[in-house]
Design an enzyme around this catalytic site. Structure first.
Site, PDB file in Angstrom:
ATOM      1  N   TYR A 127      -9.296   5.823   7.596  1.00 51.85           N
ATOM      2  CA  TYR A 127      -9.601   6.032   8.983  1.00 51.85           C
ATOM      3  C   TYR A 127     -10.535   7.165   8.960  1.00 51.85           C
ATOM      4  CZ  TYR A 127      -5.010   3.446  10.254  1.00 51.85           C
ATOM      5  OH  TYR A 127      -4.343   2.683  10.131  1.00 51.85           O
ATOM      6  N   HIS A 149       1.046  -1.080  -0.095  1.00 52.07           N
ATOM      7  CA  HIS A 149      -0.026   0.076  -0.048  1.00 52.07           C
ATOM      8  C   HIS A 149       0.918   1.275  -0.073  1.00 52.07           C
ATOM      9  CE1 HIS A 149      -4.248  -1.766   1.333  1.00 52.07           C
ATOM     10  NE2 HIS A 149      -3.652  -2.298   0.472  1.00 52.07           N
ATOM     11  N   PRO A 175      -4.818   0.601  18.566  1.00 48.66           N
ATOM     12  CA  PRO A 175      -4.557   0.233  17.249  1.00 48.66           C
ATOM     13  C   PRO A 175      -4.656   1.391  16.086  1.00 48.66           C
ATOM     14  CG  PRO A 175      -6.470  -0.937  17.954  1.00 48.66           C
ATOM     15  CD  PRO A 175      -6.019  -0.176  19.145  1.00 48.66           C
ATOM     16  N   TYR A 217       3.936   6.601   9.988  1.00 49.19           N
ATOM     17  CA  TYR A 217       2.918   5.358   9.734  1.00 49.19           C
ATOM     18  C   TYR A 217       3.915   4.224   9.129  1.00 49.19           C
ATOM     19  CZ  TYR A 217      -1.352   2.848   8.454  1.00 49.19           C
ATOM     20  OH  TYR A 217      -2.406   2.053   8.394  1.00 49.19           O
ATOM     21  N   LYS A 232       0.530   0.055  15.191  1.00 45.15           N
ATOM     22  CA  LYS A 232       1.835   0.094  15.556  1.00 45.15           C
ATOM     23  C   LYS A 232       1.979  -1.047  16.462  1.00 45.15           C
ATOM     24  CE  LYS A 232       3.505   3.335  13.498  1.00 45.15           C
ATOM     25  NZ  LYS A 232       3.989   2.850  12.053  1.00 45.15           N
TER      26      LYS A 232
HETATM   27  P1  FAS Z   1       0.893 -12.123  21.688  1.00 45.58           P
HETATM   28  O1  FAS Z   1      -0.177 -11.619  22.974  1.00 45.58           O
HETATM   29  O2  FAS Z   1       0.400 -11.872  20.230  1.00 45.58           O
HETATM   30  O3  FAS Z   1       1.469 -13.302  21.784  1.00 45.58           O
HETATM   31  C1  FAS Z   1       1.777 -13.698  23.477  1.00 45.58           C
HETATM   32  C2  FAS Z   1       1.739 -15.448  23.398  1.00 45.58           C
HETATM   33  O4  FAS Z   1       2.415 -15.606  24.379  1.00 45.58           O
HETATM   34  C3  FAS Z   1       0.305 -15.694  23.139  1.00 45.58           C
HETATM   35  O5  FAS Z   1       0.180 -16.791  22.325  1.00 45.58           O
HETATM   36  C4  FAS Z   1       0.111 -16.353  24.503  1.00 45.58           C
HETATM   37  O6  FAS Z   1      -0.474 -17.465  24.517  1.00 45.58           O
HETATM   38  C5  FAS Z   1       1.552 -16.676  25.082  1.00 45.58           C
HETATM   39  N1  FAS Z   1       1.306 -16.614  26.525  1.00 45.58           N
HETATM   40  C6  FAS Z   1       0.944 -15.839  27.583  1.00 45.58           C
HETATM   41  N2  FAS Z   1       1.428 -16.134  28.589  1.00 45.58           N
HETATM   42  C7  FAS Z   1       1.945 -17.027  28.701  1.00 45.58           C
HETATM   43  C8  FAS Z   1       2.654 -17.999  29.669  1.00 45.58           C
HETATM   44  N3  FAS Z   1       2.455 -17.687  30.892  1.00 45.58           N
HETATM   45  N4  FAS Z   1       3.370 -18.928  29.334  1.00 45.58           N
HETATM   46  C9  FAS Z   1       3.528 -19.298  27.795  1.00 45.58           C
HETATM   47  N5  FAS Z   1       3.006 -18.693  26.869  1.00 45.58           N
HETATM   48  C10 FAS Z   1       2.125 -17.496  27.304  1.00 45.58           C
HETATM   49  N6  FAS Z   1      -1.833  -4.412  16.311  1.00 45.58           N
HETATM   50  C11 FAS Z   1      -1.897  -3.932  15.102  1.00 45.58           C
HETATM   51  O7  FAS Z   1      -0.628  -3.396  14.577  1.00 45.58           O
HETATM   52  N7  FAS Z   1      -2.939  -3.675  14.471  1.00 45.58           N
HETATM   53  C12 FAS Z   1      -4.123  -3.898  15.153  1.00 45.58           C
HETATM   54  O8  FAS Z   1      -5.138  -3.732  14.270  1.00 45.58           O
HETATM   55  C13 FAS Z   1      -4.028  -4.806  16.356  1.00 45.58           C
HETATM   56  N8  FAS Z   1      -5.383  -5.192  16.724  1.00 45.58           N
HETATM   57  C14 FAS Z   1      -5.366  -6.003  17.937  1.00 45.58           C
HETATM   58  C15 FAS Z   1      -6.419  -6.559  18.318  1.00 45.58           C
HETATM   59  C16 FAS Z   1      -6.597  -7.030  19.317  1.00 45.58           C
HETATM   60  C17 FAS Z   1      -7.965  -7.747  20.061  1.00 45.58           C
HETATM   61  C18 FAS Z   1      -5.497  -7.401  20.435  1.00 45.58           C
HETATM   62  C19 FAS Z   1      -5.269  -7.962  21.731  1.00 45.58           C
HETATM   63  C20 FAS Z   1      -4.117  -6.782  19.869  1.00 45.58           C
HETATM   64  C21 FAS Z   1      -4.285  -6.183  18.649  1.00 45.58           C
HETATM   65  N9  FAS Z   1      -2.897  -5.809  17.989  1.00 45.58           N
HETATM   66  C22 FAS Z   1      -2.953  -4.990  16.976  1.00 45.58           C
HETATM   67  C23 FAS Z   1      -1.717  -5.867  18.649  1.00 45.58           C
HETATM   68  C24 FAS Z   1      -1.332  -7.198  18.241  1.00 45.58           C
HETATM   69  O9  FAS Z   1      -1.208  -7.493  16.972  1.00 45.58           O
HETATM   70  C25 FAS Z   1      -0.003  -7.510  19.255  1.00 45.58           C
HETATM   71  O10 FAS Z   1       0.941  -6.341  18.895  1.00 45.58           O
HETATM   72  C26 FAS Z   1       0.919  -8.786  18.923  1.00 45.58           C
HETATM   73  O11 FAS Z   1      -0.125  -9.753  18.944  1.00 45.58           O
HETATM   74  C27 FAS Z   1       2.030  -8.609  19.733  1.00 45.58           C
HETATM   75  O12 FAS Z   1       2.582 -10.019  19.631  1.00 45.58           O
HETATM   76  P2  FAS Z   1       3.361 -10.738  20.717  1.00 45.58           P
HETATM   77  O13 FAS Z   1       4.240  -9.532  21.391  1.00 45.58           O
HETATM   78  O14 FAS Z   1       3.786 -12.074  20.249  1.00 45.58           O
HETATM   79  O15 FAS Z   1       2.097 -10.834  21.839  1.00 45.58           O
HETATM   80  C1  PHB Z   2      -6.328  -4.064  10.489  1.00 49.22           C
HETATM   81  O1  PHB Z   2      -6.373  -4.260   9.344  1.00 49.22           O
HETATM   82  O2  PHB Z   2      -6.495  -4.960  11.415  1.00 49.22           O
HETATM   83  C2  PHB Z   2      -5.848  -2.585  10.993  1.00 49.22           C
HETATM   84  C3  PHB Z   2      -5.205  -1.671  10.132  1.00 49.22           C
HETATM   85  C4  PHB Z   2      -4.907  -0.498  10.571  1.00 49.22           C
HETATM   86  C5  PHB Z   2      -5.004  -0.282  12.035  1.00 49.22           C
HETATM   87  C6  PHB Z   2      -5.472  -1.109  12.658  1.00 49.22           C
HETATM   88  C7  PHB Z   2      -6.156  -2.449  12.259  1.00 49.22           C
HETATM   89  O3  PHB Z   2      -4.391   1.047  12.462  1.00 49.22           O
END
Ligand code: FAS
Ligand code: PHB
Length: 401
Positions: free
Chosen positions: A201, A72, A293, A391, A297
């Protein structure tokens, strides 16, 4: 059982770090609390910064991302009936982002790890870091009813916001910074063609909306909703009707709707834990920080933490330089706070705070300030360049010699 780097968590942070370390011949084992399918069932991010995409290429796991991910060159910000395009490529000297779902990148990393014969214990319970302030740390855990100790040189806490790693740093050593937003995002995934070729957005008096995508046939949408809302309060029809009210009219008129594949509400918070390391334990990704989000980032900050820890571990083992571990937290935090500020700033400008608390001023005054802020930054090329360079992501910082 022994390894060089023990990784807690098989989310994107843990899997990407494990793949990169293995490419450098650094042995690592991942302990993950849930099943791989459960990890893949979490629908999250969709936008990868250039730095993240390059790291995935360096890890040798980029084939599907490069084939199916969409590059993009820009995105739109809609406000007060106008759409302004942020020309990422033109304003940053050619930088772009890749639209490719977190689920896809996680699946690619899982398959690559399995193909490389790297060890991951799924459904590992009660993982506990031990002796992290010594030169012989370990992880104790339960697996299939048996107790184990994984001896290692270093521990990477890639276990997300609710993990055990951050709690391992004593409270008196940790400083936590937090802002909880008075609203959440209701997300919907559907097998319908995206509303537009790029992300939109939308700032709207009814609340923020985001039109994103996963492919030419799969869309991802978000609506700002009150914290009290439950996902069961929102039928698909109600979601689509509200989205059409918040999207620009020319986009709403052509919106293709369909059944939701997934619907969930995520709370919004800004959170940082300092320091991001304690002895031989390193906090990576959501274990150390969370962003709203709005700036895309979250996943990308996790990737830059991974990049820094990967460089440090490579220097430790290949140049026998254990002292360089002291650089991790400062380098990681400089980029984390940049991402935190950008995400907080975008969230303040684009959401409708209504009569909700906004800190040191009443809601109406805050709204005037934010409307003016957005108008200025969208109305000038310099302002759009500030948004664009944040961004696409600031450059990753190198280690000092
Ligand atoms: P994660 O949370 O993905 O992974 C951590 C892992 O550790 C999990 O699999 C968990 O099961 C495991 N774990 C936890 N405790 C443990 C323990 N005690 N023992 C063993 N394993 C354990 N980011 C964006 O950039 N754009 C978005 O749109 C966006 N939307 C999101 C929506 C939601 C609902 C959430 C919660 C997050 C969102 N994020 C978004 C942020 C998300 O993408 C995180 O930044 C990303 O998952 C980070 O990855 P990890 O650091 O690997 O953590
Ligand atoms: C998504 O596609 O999930 C998304 C993209 C941009 C954002 C947040 C979420 O800022």
């Amino acid at each position: 059982m022994k390894t060089q780097v023990a990784i807690i968590g098989a989310g994107p942070s843990g899997l990407l770090l494990g793949q990169l370390l293995a490419k450098q011949g650094i042995d690592n084992i991942i302990l993950e609390r849930v099943t791989g399918d459960y990890v893949l069932g979490r629908i999250r991010a969709g936008i990868l910064e250039q730095g993240f995409a390059d790291l995935v290429r360096e890890a040798g796991v980029a084939e599907r991302m490069d084939a199916e991910g969409e590059v993009h060159d820009g995105f739109d910000i809609a406000s007060e009936g106008k759409r302004v395009r942020i020309d990422l490529k033109g304003l940053t000297g050619g930088k772009t982002v890749v639209c490719y779902g977190q689920v896809e990148i996680t699946q690619d990393l899982m398959l690559a790890r399995e193909a490389a014969g790297l060890q991951t214990f799924y459904e590992a319970n009660d993982v506990q870091p031990q002796d992290v302030k010594t030169d012989a740390p370990s992880l104790t855990f339960e697996y299939q009813g048996e107790s184990y100790r994984l001896e290692c040189d270093y521990i990477a806490g890639c276990d997300g916001f609710h993990g055990v790693s951050r709690q391992t740093i004593p409270e008196e050593v940790r400083t936590e910074y937090e802002r909880v937003y008075p609203f959440g995002w209701l997300g919907l995934l559907s097998d319908t063609p995206p509303a537009h070729s790029e992300l939109i957005y939308c700032k709207h008096e009814r609340g923020f909306a985001l039109a994103s995508m996963r492919s030419e046939t799969r869309s991802r949408y978000y609506l700002q909703v009150p914290l009290a809302d439950k996902v069961e309060d929102w039928s698909d029809d109600a979601f689509w009707a509200e989205l059409k009210k918040r999207l620009p009219q020319d986009i709403a008129e052509n919106l293709v709707t369909g059944p939701s594949l997934e619907k969930s509400i995520a709370p919004l918070r800004s959170f940082v834990c300092e320091p991001m390391q304690y002895g031989r334990l390193f906090l990576v990704g959501d274990a150390a920080h969370i962003v709203p989000p709005t700036g895309a980032k979250g996943l990308n900050l996790a990737a830059s933490d991974v990049a820094t820890l990967y460089k440090i571990m490579t220097r430790v083992y290949q140049q026998n330089d254990p002292d360089c571990i002291s650089q991790y937290s400062d380098i990681a935090l400089r980029r984390v706070w940049n991402g935190e500020r950008f995400s907080w700033w975008m969230s303040n400008m684009l959401h409708n705070f209504g009569q909700m608390e906004t800190g040191d001023m009443d809601a109406a005054t805050f709204k005037r300030f934010m409307d003016s802020e957005l108008g200025y930054f969208l109305g000038s090329e310099n302002g759009r360049r500030v948004i664009a360079e944040q961004y696409v992501g600031l450059p990753y910082e190198e280690l000092t010699d």
